[in-house]
Design a protein around this motif. Structure first.
Motif, PDB file in Angstrom:
ATOM      1  N   ALA A  41     -15.037  -0.149  -3.410  1.00 41.70           N
ATOM      2  CA  ALA A  41     -14.057   0.737  -2.774  1.00 41.70           C
ATOM      3  C   ALA A  41     -13.989   2.086  -3.482  1.00 41.70           C
ATOM      4  O   ALA A  41     -13.888   3.138  -2.833  1.00 41.70           O
TER       5      ALA A  41
ATOM      6  N   THR B 198       0.837  -1.193   0.000  1.00 37.84           N
ATOM      7  CA  THR B 198       0.000   0.000   0.000  1.00 37.84           C
ATOM      8  C   THR B 198       0.879   1.252   0.000  1.00 37.84           C
ATOM      9  O   THR B 198       2.025   1.216   0.462  1.00 37.84           O
TER      10      THR B 198
ATOM     11  N   THR C 101      -7.545   1.590  -3.569  1.00 39.97           N
ATOM     12  CA  THR C 101      -8.646   0.694  -3.927  1.00 39.97           C
ATOM     13  C   THR C 101      -8.171  -0.537  -4.667  1.00 39.97           C
ATOM     14  O   THR C 101      -8.929  -1.505  -4.805  1.00 39.97           O
ATOM     15  N   GLU C 102      -6.934  -0.523  -5.157  1.00 34.71           N
ATOM     16  CA  GLU C 102      -6.423  -1.655  -5.941  1.00 34.71           C
ATOM     17  C   GLU C 102      -6.342  -2.927  -5.108  1.00 34.71           C
ATOM     18  O   GLU C 102      -6.381  -4.031  -5.645  1.00 34.71           O
ATOM     19  N   HIS C 103      -6.223  -2.801  -3.799  1.00 32.94           N
ATOM     20  CA  HIS C 103      -6.075  -3.980  -2.941  1.00 32.94           C
ATOM     21  C   HIS C 103      -7.389  -4.375  -2.275  1.00 32.94           C
ATOM     22  O   HIS C 103      -7.417  -5.287  -1.452  1.00 32.94           O
ATOM     23  N   ALA C 104      -8.479  -3.704  -2.649  1.00 31.35           N
ATOM     24  CA  ALA C 104      -9.777  -4.000  -2.048  1.00 31.35           C
ATOM     25  C   ALA C 104     -10.346  -5.302  -2.609  1.00 31.35           C
ATOM     26  O   ALA C 104     -10.069  -5.688  -3.755  1.00 31.35           O
ATOM     27  N   GLU C 105     -11.141  -5.964  -1.795  1.00 29.74           N
ATOM     28  CA  GLU C 105     -11.780  -7.207  -2.240  1.00 29.74           C
ATOM     29  C   GLU C 105     -12.708  -6.932  -3.406  1.00 29.74           C
ATOM     30  O   GLU C 105     -12.769  -7.711  -4.360  1.00 29.74           O
ATOM     31  N   ASP C 106     -13.441  -5.829  -3.350  1.00 29.67           N
ATOM     32  CA  ASP C 106     -14.287  -5.394  -4.459  1.00 29.67           C
ATOM     33  C   ASP C 106     -13.860  -3.977  -4.811  1.00 29.67           C
ATOM     34  O   ASP C 106     -14.197  -3.020  -4.127  1.00 29.67           O
ATOM     35  N   LYS C 107     -13.097  -3.851  -5.898  1.00 26.64           N
ATOM     36  CA  LYS C 107     -12.518  -2.561  -6.266  1.00 26.64           C
ATOM     37  C   LYS C 107     -13.595  -1.527  -6.577  1.00 26.64           C
ATOM     38  O   LYS C 107     -13.449  -0.348  -6.244  1.00 26.64           O
TER      39      LYS C 107
END
Length: 235
Positions: free
Chosen positions: A156, A25, A147-153
């Motif tokens: 996010a 991150t 947001t790239e590492h979110a479960e649902d981009k």
């Protein structure tokens, strides 16, 4: 450690892109670099960062992870500012809550400067404008890197602009649009690339006599219905 006041906007963009290359991150990389480079983290200091400096920051004492040499090289070049498109972020206008009564908040998907040229699921940032019939201010630029590492981009990204009323994008898919609407933001496709301020100006001209969808966003009755409401009151 707080990094909000110890990093320039240009440096933040470089760190954000480098963090994507290293699969960490931006905050993790910022804190790691802060242990290696004296604060504040400026473009000049990042330009002096070597592959060895970055390796030590990544996997030294308190490091965040190990990285392959080629990944480190690419990340260092990004820290230097090489190949960073749209790194010249636009200047922000001063704004305090309540400054512009009757205004709405607009998010524009962007990859370059103050240009509306982004797709919802892949844009680098959102330009955030406060817009009234007489004035428009660019009050924030919000990076989408986190947001790239979110479960649902898409969820996010919708959450990132949930305080906005309207979203302008070049394109957005149906499922993503549904998530934006669920966040109470009205998505509008603007397929033509161009200065964001041009689209903002068009929105301004609509505020004094808004179409039904914009009237709903503003929380008022559409002008076309006002005459009927007046007739009902007279009866």
């Amino acid at each position: 450690m707080s990094t909000n006041s110890s990093i320039t906007r240009e440096a933040a963009l470089r760190i954000g892109l480098a963090s994507r290359e290293l699969n960490v991150t931006p905050r993790e990389l910022t804190l790691a670099l802060a242990e290696k480079i004296d604060l504040p983290l400026t473009e000049t200091k990042l330009a002096a960062c070597s592959v060895e400096d970055l390796r030590e920051a990544m996997d030294g004492d308190g490091g965040i992870c190990q990285a392959e040499k080629e990944d480190l090289k690419r990340a260092v070049h990004l820290l230097w500012g090489e190949g960073v498109s749209g790194s010249e972020l636009p200047s922000l206008d001063a704004y305090n809550d309540g400054d512009m009564p009757g205004s709405i908040r607009l998010a524009c998907a962007s990859n370059t400067g103050e240009i509306l040229d982004g797709h919802f699921g892949s844009c680098d940032r959102f330009l955030i404008y406060q817009v009234s019939a007489t004035e428009a201010r660019l009050i924030e630029t919000r990076s989408t890197l986190e947001t790239e590492h979110a479960e649902d981009k898409n969820v996010a990204r919708a959450a990132l602009i949930a305080d906005c009323d309207v979203l302008y994008v070049q394109s957005i898919g149906g499922p993503a649009a549904a998530k934006v609407i669920r966040a109470n933001v009205h998505p509008v496709k603007i397929p033509q690339t161009g200065p964001a301020r041009t689209s903002v100006s068009r929105l301004q001209t609509s505020l004094s006599s808004p179409p039904p969808w914009l009237a709903r966003v503003m929380g008022i009755s559409p002008p076309s219905l006002a005459q009927f409401a007046a007739m009902i009151e007279e009866d």
